[in-house]
Design a protein around this motif. Structure first.
Motif, mmCIF file in Angstrom:
data_model
loop_
_atom_site.group_PDB
_atom_site.id
_atom_site.type_symbol
_atom_site.label_atom_id
_atom_site.label_comp_id
_atom_site.label_asym_id
_atom_site.label_seq_id
_atom_site.Cartn_x
_atom_site.Cartn_y
_atom_site.Cartn_z
ATOM 1 N N LYS A 51 0.816 -1.213 0.000
ATOM 2 C CA LYS A 51 0.000 0.000 0.000
ATOM 3 C C LYS A 51 0.852 1.268 0.000
ATOM 4 C CE LYS A 51 -3.877 -2.195 2.447
ATOM 5 N NZ LYS A 51 -4.743 -2.134 3.650
ATOM 6 N N SER A 52 2.123 1.145 0.388
ATOM 7 C CA SER A 52 2.978 2.322 0.482
ATOM 8 C C SER A 52 3.365 2.826 -0.901
ATOM 9 C CB SER A 52 4.241 1.997 1.279
ATOM 10 O OG SER A 52 3.904 1.680 2.598
ATOM 11 N N ALA A 53 3.589 4.121 -0.989
ATOM 12 C CA ALA A 53 3.995 4.718 -2.260
ATOM 13 C C ALA A 53 5.049 5.776 -1.976
ATOM 14 C CB ALA A 53 2.798 5.336 -2.966
ATOM 15 N N GLY A 54 5.821 6.140 -2.991
ATOM 16 C CA GLY A 54 6.803 7.192 -2.826
ATOM 17 C C GLY A 54 8.184 6.698 -2.493
ATOM 18 N N PRO A 69 9.035 3.787 4.594
ATOM 19 C CA PRO A 69 8.579 4.689 3.524
ATOM 20 C C PRO A 69 9.304 6.028 3.599
ATOM 21 C CG PRO A 69 6.716 3.755 4.729
ATOM 22 C CD PRO A 69 7.935 3.441 5.519
ATOM 23 N N ASN A 70 9.570 6.615 2.465
ATOM 24 C CA ASN A 70 10.191 7.941 2.451
ATOM 25 C C ASN A 70 9.287 8.988 3.090
ATOM 26 O OD1 ASN A 70 12.522 7.051 1.189
ATOM 27 N ND2 ASN A 70 11.743 7.478 -0.873
ATOM 28 N N HIS A 71 7.986 8.797 2.925
ATOM 29 C CA HIS A 71 7.022 9.752 3.478
ATOM 30 C C HIS A 71 5.909 8.991 4.193
ATOM 31 C CE1 HIS A 71 9.094 12.796 1.135
ATOM 32 N NE2 HIS A 71 8.945 12.051 0.059
ATOM 33 N N PRO A 72 6.174 8.471 5.387
ATOM 34 C CA PRO A 72 5.149 7.704 6.104
ATOM 35 C C PRO A 72 3.930 8.572 6.405
ATOM 36 C CG PRO A 72 6.990 8.234 7.543
ATOM 37 C CD PRO A 72 7.421 8.591 6.157
ATOM 38 N N ALA A 177 13.785 11.135 13.292
ATOM 39 C CA ALA A 177 13.695 12.070 12.169
ATOM 40 C C ALA A 177 13.995 11.376 10.853
ATOM 41 C CB ALA A 177 14.652 13.236 12.388
ATOM 42 N N ASP A 178 14.997 10.506 10.855
ATOM 43 C CA ASP A 178 15.343 9.749 9.658
ATOM 44 C C ASP A 178 14.163 8.885 9.233
ATOM 45 O OD1 ASP A 178 16.637 8.507 7.578
ATOM 46 O OD2 ASP A 178 18.085 7.430 8.812
ATOM 47 N N ALA A 179 13.573 8.190 10.194
ATOM 48 C CA ALA A 179 12.449 7.300 9.892
ATOM 49 C C ALA A 179 11.238 8.064 9.360
ATOM 50 C CB ALA A 179 12.063 6.513 11.137
ATOM 51 N N LEU A 180 11.039 9.263 9.879
ATOM 52 C CA LEU A 180 9.883 10.063 9.487
ATOM 53 C C LEU A 180 10.136 10.894 8.229
ATOM 54 C CD1 LEU A 180 8.873 11.294 13.058
ATOM 55 C CD2 LEU A 180 7.575 9.681 11.638
ATOM 56 N N GLY A 181 11.354 10.834 7.703
ATOM 57 C CA GLY A 181 11.683 11.644 6.534
ATOM 58 C C GLY A 181 11.726 13.125 6.850
#
Length: 339
Positions: A51-54, A69-72, A177-181
């Protein structure tokens, strides 16, 4: 680590030396959809990965590299530091744990900041079914709370886990911060905080003057001994950022890896300092605070004699463990000591 349960609804009032601050209670919720299959060694992906995109990127965690994901879009957080990090970086989780059943989320966060966040259980004992129902695409937690839950959590969504909480909070924030983009936002957060700490230090007379003020933080704990915080604690790092000195007793703390030293009410004079910030975990009467602060040993502490003992909010000073909390603490330090 000591329990994180917030005090009961009626927070004990601050000492007469400072104005009472009211913190707005809120609610927290975390969400997310499951990630794409992890890339590289140590990655993990949940059942809803498709379902993830980006795109995705790897994040270094205590469990190895995890592809996130790059943009969770739907994030669940399972401890207070993770909640503070997300809110600080402008991400409202879809779900979060609370310190205990029936308690609110971190009360120093505004209602708007936590409105709509789903309660997914208690810290260290999350409700996995509730988390899965939110279909998160990212989970943030730490091994101290959830090492036992990791295998199940990573089946729900990519799970970014730091080793512990508390003292290494600044490093953990960078992982979050890394995980959250949100690396750029994190850089600004850190820069703003460091400038604020420098400004507070200047307002208190500069480095030489703040270093002279030996400062202790005391936590009365319902059902346990009283804790005097040492150098390997979250709050000690904030005091250090301002430049405040610490008494020898705090510097020598060896308990819980340097977190602090637990003492009985009969030894409360060991909290001797020029400045004391104190709080209660639990009801003030049941924690021993009410009785202790009326006793001769407490009244003989220099900070108390000189009207520099300040009651503070436990959720903010002890439980928050993040930059939003730290910024508010800096404001209180300046208010209390700058007069």
């Amino acid at each position: 680590m000591s329990p994180l349960t917030p005090p009961e609804s009626a927070h004990p009032s601050r000492s007469s030396a400072s104005r009472r601050r009211l913190f707005v209670a809120g609610a927290v919720a975390l969400s997310g959809s499951l990630l794409l299959s992890a890339c590289g060694a140590g990655g993990d992906g949940g059942a809803g990965a498709e379902k993830s995109a980006g795109g995705t990127h790897p994040v270094k965690t205590v469990k190895g590299f995890v592809s996130v994901p790059n943009h969770p879009k739907k994030v669940v957080v399972l401890d207070t530091a993770e909640l503070d990090s997300a809110i600080t970086l402008g991400v409202k989780p879809v779900g979060a744990t609370r310190a205990d059943v029936g308690t609110s989320f971190l009360s120093y966060l505004s209602k708007d900041q936590v409105k709509g966040i789903e309660n997914v259980g208690t810290i260290g004992d999350p409700n996995l079914e509730k988390i899965a129902a939110l279909q998160p695409d990212l989970i943030l937690t730490n091994a101290e709370r959830d090492a036992k839950n990791y295998d199940k959590l990573k089946e729900i969504a990519p799970t970014v886990m730091t080793k512990t909480t508390g003292y290494p909070w600044k490093d953990n924030f960078q992982v979050h911060a890394d995980a959250l983009g949100k690396k750029k936002e994190a850089e600004k957060t850190v820069a703003d905080y460091e400038k604020r700490a420098k400004d507070v230090r200047a307002a208190l007379g500069g480095e030489k003057e703040t270093k002279k003020l030996e400062t202790n933080v005391v936590r009365f704990v319902e059902g346990a001994d009283t804790r005097v915080y040492g150098q390997k604690s979250y709050i000690a790092t904030v005091l250090g950022d301002v430049g405040l000195g610490r008494p020898q007793f705090a510097r020598d703390a060896k308990g819980f890896g340097g977190l602090g030293t637990d003492i009985s009410p009969e030894n409360i004079d060991k909290a001797e300092a020029d400045v004391v910030f104190y709080t209660s975990y639990g009801d003030a009467a049941k924690s021993g605070e009410t009785k202790t602060v009326k006793g001769p040993l407490w009244k003989g502490i220099t900070a108390v004699e000189e009207d520099r003992a300040f009651h503070v909010d436990d959720e903010l000073w002890i439980q928050g463990i993040g930059y939003t909390a730290a910024g508010k603490i800096l404001g209180e330090i300046e208010e209390d000591l700058g007069g």
